[in-house]
Design an enzyme around this catalytic site. Structure first.
Site, mmCIF file in Angstrom:
data_model
loop_
_atom_site.group_PDB
_atom_site.id
_atom_site.type_symbol
_atom_site.label_atom_id
_atom_site.label_comp_id
_atom_site.label_asym_id
_atom_site.label_seq_id
_atom_site.Cartn_x
_atom_site.Cartn_y
_atom_site.Cartn_z
ATOM 1 N N GLU A 468 0.832 -1.222 0.000
ATOM 2 C CA GLU A 468 0.000 0.000 0.000
ATOM 3 C C GLU A 468 0.860 1.262 0.000
ATOM 4 O O GLU A 468 0.547 2.233 0.680
ATOM 5 C CB GLU A 468 -0.954 0.004 1.208
HETATM 6 C C1 LIG Z 1 2.673 -9.681 0.803
HETATM 7 C C2 LIG Z 1 2.402 -8.631 -0.217
HETATM 8 C C3 LIG Z 1 1.093 -8.394 -0.615
HETATM 9 C C4 LIG Z 1 0.829 -7.472 -1.633
HETATM 10 N N1 LIG Z 1 -0.443 -7.348 -2.115
HETATM 11 C C5 LIG Z 1 -0.652 -6.624 -3.239
HETATM 12 C C6 LIG Z 1 -1.921 -6.634 -3.900
HETATM 13 O O1 LIG Z 1 -2.875 -7.276 -3.438
HETATM 14 N N2 LIG Z 1 -2.063 -5.940 -5.045
HETATM 15 C C7 LIG Z 1 -1.043 -5.230 -5.590
HETATM 16 O O2 LIG Z 1 -1.233 -4.614 -6.633
HETATM 17 N N3 LIG Z 1 0.179 -5.189 -5.002
HETATM 18 C C8 LIG Z 1 0.386 -5.866 -3.850
HETATM 19 N N4 LIG Z 1 1.624 -5.853 -3.245
HETATM 20 C C9 LIG Z 1 2.704 -5.128 -3.879
HETATM 21 C C10 LIG Z 1 3.199 -3.944 -3.074
HETATM 22 O O3 LIG Z 1 2.276 -2.895 -3.150
HETATM 23 C C11 LIG Z 1 4.588 -3.606 -3.643
HETATM 24 O O4 LIG Z 1 5.472 -4.587 -3.171
HETATM 25 C C12 LIG Z 1 5.049 -2.219 -3.259
HETATM 26 O O5 LIG Z 1 4.280 -1.259 -3.921
HETATM 27 C C13 LIG Z 1 6.529 -1.995 -3.588
HETATM 28 O O6 LIG Z 1 6.826 -2.386 -4.887
HETATM 29 P P1 LIG Z 1 8.099 -3.331 -5.167
HETATM 30 O O7 LIG Z 1 7.955 -4.520 -4.299
HETATM 31 O O8 LIG Z 1 8.192 -3.539 -6.610
HETATM 32 O O9 LIG Z 1 9.321 -2.521 -4.631
HETATM 33 P P2 LIG Z 1 10.057 -1.307 -5.403
HETATM 34 O O10 LIG Z 1 9.041 -0.357 -5.945
HETATM 35 O O11 LIG Z 1 11.068 -1.863 -6.322
HETATM 36 O O12 LIG Z 1 10.774 -0.590 -4.185
HETATM 37 C C14 LIG Z 1 11.973 -1.103 -3.583
HETATM 38 C C15 LIG Z 1 12.531 -0.049 -2.634
HETATM 39 O O13 LIG Z 1 12.871 1.126 -3.357
HETATM 40 C C16 LIG Z 1 12.207 2.254 -2.827
HETATM 41 N N5 LIG Z 1 11.794 3.145 -3.917
HETATM 42 C C17 LIG Z 1 11.169 2.826 -5.061
HETATM 43 N N6 LIG Z 1 10.937 3.919 -5.796
HETATM 44 C C18 LIG Z 1 11.416 4.964 -5.096
HETATM 45 C C19 LIG Z 1 11.473 6.371 -5.315
HETATM 46 N N7 LIG Z 1 10.949 6.921 -6.409
HETATM 47 N N8 LIG Z 1 12.058 7.136 -4.376
HETATM 48 C C20 LIG Z 1 12.550 6.605 -3.239
HETATM 49 N N9 LIG Z 1 12.524 5.285 -2.984
HETATM 50 C C21 LIG Z 1 11.963 4.464 -3.886
HETATM 51 C C22 LIG Z 1 10.985 1.714 -2.095
HETATM 52 O O14 LIG Z 1 10.539 2.594 -1.077
HETATM 53 C C23 LIG Z 1 11.521 0.395 -1.571
HETATM 54 O O15 LIG Z 1 12.174 0.600 -0.348
HETATM 55 C C24 LIG Z 1 1.897 -6.732 -2.188
HETATM 56 C C25 LIG Z 1 3.194 -6.936 -1.732
HETATM 57 C C26 LIG Z 1 3.462 -7.878 -0.781
HETATM 58 C C27 LIG Z 1 4.884 -8.100 -0.361
#
Ligand SMILES: Cc1cc2nc3c(=O)[nH]c(=O)nc-3n(C[C@H](O)[C@H](O)[C@H](O)COP(=O)(O)OP(=O)(O)OC[C@H]3O[C@@H](n4cnc5c(N)ncnc54)[C@H](O)[C@@H]3O)c2cc1C
Length: 617
Positions: A468
């Protein structure tokens, strides 16, 4: 003290939620009906959720090649929750709802989150259906949303993709019109979708007759290319199994395939999936339909919601409640650890007190709750978790104000929610996780084993800073958008509310010191906000967005505690109120001073982290 006593105090003595029944929408309610809802939630959580929390952690969802298998307890819990009517708690009577205030719905759901967060209490299903109620067509509401509210169908939110997590503008799922006459489908303009959605919670299971996916995808332009940016995102309803206009299953499986289950650190009772949309595993061909992406039926059938290009805006419609839901989950996991470690500390004998002449080994050991450091860890948990619960319920009350208040009050509530939502989501995710760590610490070595529940609470809670919107993304939302929007009106409004509490607390001798400390903290946050943006350079302003959010959050929680303490002082002799006043004092003395360090790097626009070259790490 039991959770129920804490909820009752916050709901009625502090927030005055019973007065909501004076509003037209809630006129058929009273404190008695609110209490009856809380009673049912408490009972179902105790009987159907809490006893199975460890079981669902150990028996992770399994895919047998055809179906995802979950423990029977999960199905029983879902059925009991759906039968309670909580899925449609806030809906109108004429669609089968209870027209309950969101404040009471949120309080009721707190019991499930504490008993077993990962069995789940329909947060995604309700969010999905609420979105369709707000933005779907009449038939989409009737066929999909109403069948989610009655528990026949469940819902998901499909935003993330393997290459597009925080950066939703990079979503690559493609949606193309499904043959001639695609616009005439009664369920909405019909498209074929192709793409991969990662991390989809509750994306595959047998708990319900059908699963309704809400999917963000892009419609290619005339050149065949996907439009750049989030403005190109559209929203589609993609049922796992196709339905007719009466909501009956047609017997045709949609082209949505489970590519795999994710094996998570915690929250294992909920399936988490990688879904392949439209790869052709379940071809869909039928009368009046197109031939699909390959001429043989490949492509998941999706019905457009609202207008093309407005998908993310629709998704955001539900964000405030979803984020309060995440904050509440984090809070209640913290609370579960607090209660478990309090119980442990009252029963574990270990060590002897240090007297003037040292320890006396001839004396029996004392229980660890008698040690100052253990009391510190307990009071920290109480201050974090009960403070966070108060914040979540306050925000839920703002949602009701926004929906049912007089125009000016409703608009104020909207603005306050804009500013407070990143805090409501992020603060408990960080500090109630810290509470879980302290709960483990109180258990000593036993806390580090699976024989006690606290390690699971920590693992379950670790998710909340990630989904989220990650911590970093929430912090940038706060500092780059929320405190600046409408010329800083939301921030000024929040400051005015805090000032009101400060003025009242200054009249109460035992709270005057805290009132002055809060006034100073508020001034510091205001000055740091200005200093962060003094050069107008986003790279500098946002270099320390997370420390800013930490300081902002601590100031908000100090305000919440002071406001709660104002009510607690009315019956200050009672042990429960003594506890609240001590938690307030703890927060002001041990926590609030931390904001100085956080705000210093913000105000100085410190670039230590930003400017470090990669090869220096
Ligand atoms: C158990 C679980 C349930 C989930 N359920 C859902 C769901 O039901 N539906 C759905 O759509 N998604 C879901 N998600 C996805 C979740 O919303 C994403 O994991 C989250 O948005 C982060 O994306 P990412 O994992 O690709 O990490 P990334 O976006 O790659 O981020 C990795 C790190 O980089 C940092 N970062 C990235 N961009 C920036 C920036 N511009 N500036 C500074 N820092 C940055 C982030 O803060 C983080 O620390 C779920 C995730 C998990 C683990």
């Amino acid at each position: 003290m039991s959770l129920r006593l804490t909820v009752d105090f916050l709901l009625y003595d502090w927030l005055g939620a019973q007065a909501l029944s004076e509003r037209e929408r809630f006129a058929e309610h009273s404190r008695e009906t609110f209490d009856a809802v809380l009673d049912i939630c408490e009972r179902i959580a105790r009987e159907k959720y809490a006893p199975f929390n460890r079981l669902v952690d150990i028996q992770e969802p399994q895919f047998d090649g055809e179906k995802v298998i979950l423990p029977q307890a999960t199905k029983d819990a879902w059925d009991a929750y759906a039968a309670s009517g909580m899925l449609s708690a806030a809906q109108d009577y004429d669609v089968g709802g209870m027209q309950l205030p969101y404040t009471v719905e949120a309080a009721g759901n707190a019991f499930f989150a504490m008993a077993s967060v990962s069995i789940g209490a329909g947060m995604l299903t309700v969010g999905n259906a609420n979105l369709l109620m707000a933005h779907g067509s009449a038939l989409q509401r009737e066929v999909f949303a109403l069948n989610e509210f009655n528990g026949r169908f469940s819902g998901t939110m499909c935003l993330s993709e393997p290459q597009a997590g925080s950066s939703l503008s990079d979503v690559a799922t493609r949606a193309v019109p499904d043959g001639e006459g695609f616009e005439a489908d009664p369920l909405g303009p019909r498209y074929r979708l192709r793409g991969n959605k990662m991390w989809i919670s509750a994306g595959e299971h047998e708990l319900t007759e059908n699963i309704i996916h809400l999917v963000l995808a892009k419609i290619p332009g005339p050149d065949g290319k996907l439009p750049p940016g989030v403005k190109g995102l559209s929203l589609f309803v993609v049922p796992k199994k196709l339905v007719d206009t009466d909501g009956r299953l047609t017997g045709v499986r949609n082209d949505v395939a489970l590519a795999g289950l994710n094996h998570k650190c915690g929250w294992r009772g909920t399936t988490n999936t990688l879904l392949n949309f439209g790869e052709g595993k379940f071809p869909v061909l039928g009368e009046g339909m197109g031939l699909g992406l390959d001429g043989q039926g490949a492509g998941a059938i999706g019905y457009l919601v609202g207008e093309p290009g407005k998908g993310l805006g629709y998704m955001f419609h539900m964000m405030n409640e979803a984020r309060i839901g995440v904050g509440m989950a984090a809070t209640m996991l913290g609370m579960a650890g607090y209660h478990a470690s309090l119980d442990y500390a009252k029963n574990r004998p270990q060590g002897r007190p240090m007297g003037a002449s040292g320890k006396d080994p001839t004396q029996p050991q004392v229980r660890i709750i008698e040690h100052a450091d253990v009391k510190r860890m307990l009071l920290a948990q109480k201050a974090y978790c009960e403070g966070a619960l108060a914040l979540e319920l306050y925000c839920a009350r703002l949602v009701d104000e926004q929906h049912t208040g007089a125009p000016e009050a409703a608009d104020d509530a909207r603005l306050l929610l804009e500013v407070l939502t990143p805090i409501a989501k992020s603060w408990p995710s960080e500090w109630c996780l810290e509470a879980n760590s302290l709960a483990i610490q109180i258990h000593g070595g036993y806390g580090y084993t699976r024989d006690f529940p606290v390690e699971q609470y920590w693992r379950d809670n670790r998710l909340n800073m990630i989904h989220e919107g990650t911590h970093g993304i929430q912090a940038m939302d706060l500092l780059a958008r929320k405190v600046l929007m409408e010329n800083g009106k939301g921030l000024k409004l929040l400051a005015a509310h805090m000032q009101g509490t400060i003025d009242r607390a200054l009249q109460v001798p035992e709270l005057a010191r805290e009132a002055k400390d809060l006034a100073q903290a508020l001034q510091q946050v205001g000055a740091a906000t200005q200093a962060a943006w003094a050069t107008g350079e986003p790279t500098e302003a946002l270099a320390n967005a997370v420390p800013y959010m930490q300081a902002f959050g601590h100031t908000v929680l100090a305000w919440i505690w002071l406001d709660v303490a104002l009510v607690a002082t009315r019956a200050a002799a009672a042990p429960a109120q003594q506890g609240r006043l001590a938690a307030c004092r703890y927060f002001f003395r041990y926590e609030l001073p931390k904001i100085g360090a956080w705000l210093q790097v913000v105000s100085n626009r410190d670039m230590t982290c930003t400017e470090l070259a990669e090869d220096a790490f």
